[in-house]
Design a protein around this motif. Sequence first.
Motif, mmCIF file in Angstrom:
data_model
loop_
_atom_site.group_PDB
_atom_site.id
_atom_site.type_symbol
_atom_site.label_atom_id
_atom_site.label_comp_id
_atom_site.label_asym_id
_atom_site.label_seq_id
_atom_site.Cartn_x
_atom_site.Cartn_y
_atom_site.Cartn_z
ATOM 1 N N GLY A 130 0.387 13.383 -1.286
ATOM 2 C CA GLY A 130 -0.253 13.740 0.272
ATOM 3 C C GLY A 130 0.878 14.555 0.980
ATOM 4 N N ALA A 131 1.202 14.089 2.235
ATOM 5 C CA ALA A 131 1.962 15.107 3.256
ATOM 6 C C ALA A 131 3.314 15.177 2.486
ATOM 7 C CB ALA A 131 1.774 14.395 4.528
ATOM 8 N N ALA A 132 3.990 14.051 2.147
ATOM 9 C CA ALA A 132 5.213 13.960 1.254
ATOM 10 C C ALA A 132 5.284 15.175 0.311
ATOM 11 C CB ALA A 132 5.554 12.687 0.671
ATOM 12 N N LEU A 133 4.463 15.281 -0.460
ATOM 13 C CA LEU A 133 4.316 16.335 -1.480
ATOM 14 C C LEU A 133 4.125 17.850 -0.803
ATOM 15 C CD1 LEU A 133 4.991 16.422 -4.508
ATOM 16 C CD2 LEU A 133 2.532 16.171 -4.847
ATOM 17 N N SER A 134 3.256 17.750 -0.008
ATOM 18 C CA SER A 134 2.967 19.241 0.710
ATOM 19 C C SER A 134 4.131 19.685 1.362
ATOM 20 C CB SER A 134 1.667 19.088 1.388
ATOM 21 O OG SER A 134 1.814 18.242 2.729
ATOM 22 N N GLY B 278 2.859 12.096 12.820
ATOM 23 C CA GLY B 278 2.881 10.950 11.908
ATOM 24 C C GLY B 278 4.170 10.556 11.317
ATOM 25 N N TYR B 279 5.043 11.296 11.387
ATOM 26 C CA TYR B 279 6.532 11.028 10.776
ATOM 27 C C TYR B 279 7.726 10.870 11.879
ATOM 28 C CZ TYR B 279 10.010 11.170 7.251
ATOM 29 O OH TYR B 279 11.187 10.742 6.554
ATOM 30 N N VAL C 35 0.945 -1.113 -0.132
ATOM 31 C CA VAL C 35 0.000 0.051 0.086
ATOM 32 C C VAL C 35 1.028 1.372 -0.006
ATOM 33 C CG1 VAL C 35 -1.829 1.183 1.481
ATOM 34 C CG2 VAL C 35 -1.604 -1.180 1.308
ATOM 35 N N MET C 36 0.656 2.060 -0.864
ATOM 36 C CA MET C 36 1.284 3.418 -0.848
ATOM 37 C C MET C 36 0.995 4.280 0.348
ATOM 38 S SD MET C 36 3.816 4.990 -2.755
ATOM 39 C CE MET C 36 3.531 5.103 -4.849
ATOM 40 N N GLY C 37 1.723 4.164 1.325
ATOM 41 C CA GLY C 37 1.623 5.161 2.496
ATOM 42 C C GLY C 37 1.794 6.745 2.222
ATOM 43 N N GLU C 38 1.544 7.294 3.127
ATOM 44 C CA GLU C 38 1.506 8.804 3.232
ATOM 45 C C GLU C 38 3.050 9.278 3.048
ATOM 46 O OE1 GLU C 38 -0.744 12.601 5.689
ATOM 47 O OE2 GLU C 38 -0.013 10.679 6.653
ATOM 48 N N TRP C 39 4.088 8.649 3.608
ATOM 49 C CA TRP C 39 5.392 9.006 3.190
ATOM 50 C C TRP C 39 6.144 7.730 2.524
ATOM 51 C CZ3 TRP C 39 3.502 11.087 7.942
ATOM 52 C CH2 TRP C 39 3.343 12.519 7.952
#
Length: 226
Positions: free
Chosen positions: A195-199, A120-121, A106-110
């Motif tokens: 997601g968050a990685a991009l933002s 979350g990181y 599954v492609m997770g948020e990071w």
Amino acid sequence: MTKKLVAEALGTAILVLFGCGAAVIGGAEIGFTGIALAFGLAIVAAAYSLGAISGAHLNPAVSLGMVTAGRMTVAEFAGYAVAQVAGAIIGALVLYLIVSGKPGFVMGEWALGSNGYGPGYLGEYSLAAALVFEAVMTFLFVTVILGATGAGSAAGFAGLAIGLTLTAIHLVGIHVTGVSVNPARSIGPALFAGGAALSQLWVFIVAPLAGGALAGLVYKAGLTRA
């Protein structure tokens, strides 16, 4: 110039594939120390195999430091940066094609070893901590690179010094941001993770570039060289 750009793209792909690949595929088994070594060894491999062609910057922050140090033109920097980002995207794509072949992926948020900060990181460090870490560590990294490749440096040892420095930076900071110190290394995985990685990607572009540029200015001023 074409050979230099191809070398930069290939070297950056190696860095992303080996470093982020170690985190994503073997992270649970090798831990932070193993991941840090993977990034450092990738730099050593690229430096000794491609360094004679392009200098093996593999990092827009390093190339920008070369510009502010007076060792590279702005036009050369632009070409290098495009090649480095392209290489990072290729490396991230190859990594995605590998890890997506695992059942239940599954492609997770990071995902794919993306950099990040906050809730979350990893260590959930603040934005301020992430900015300070990335800027300062990039400054130190580029300072080592400029010194190790400058006049009067020990011949043949630059790749080792640079790789060990990157390893040390990862040992200190993986828990903080996953360690970027390299906009290209961050861009590649973030484009796939979204997601968050991009933002949050702007942090890993702005802070490393600022640190690299400052290192070049300090070097040019003669404060970090003989």
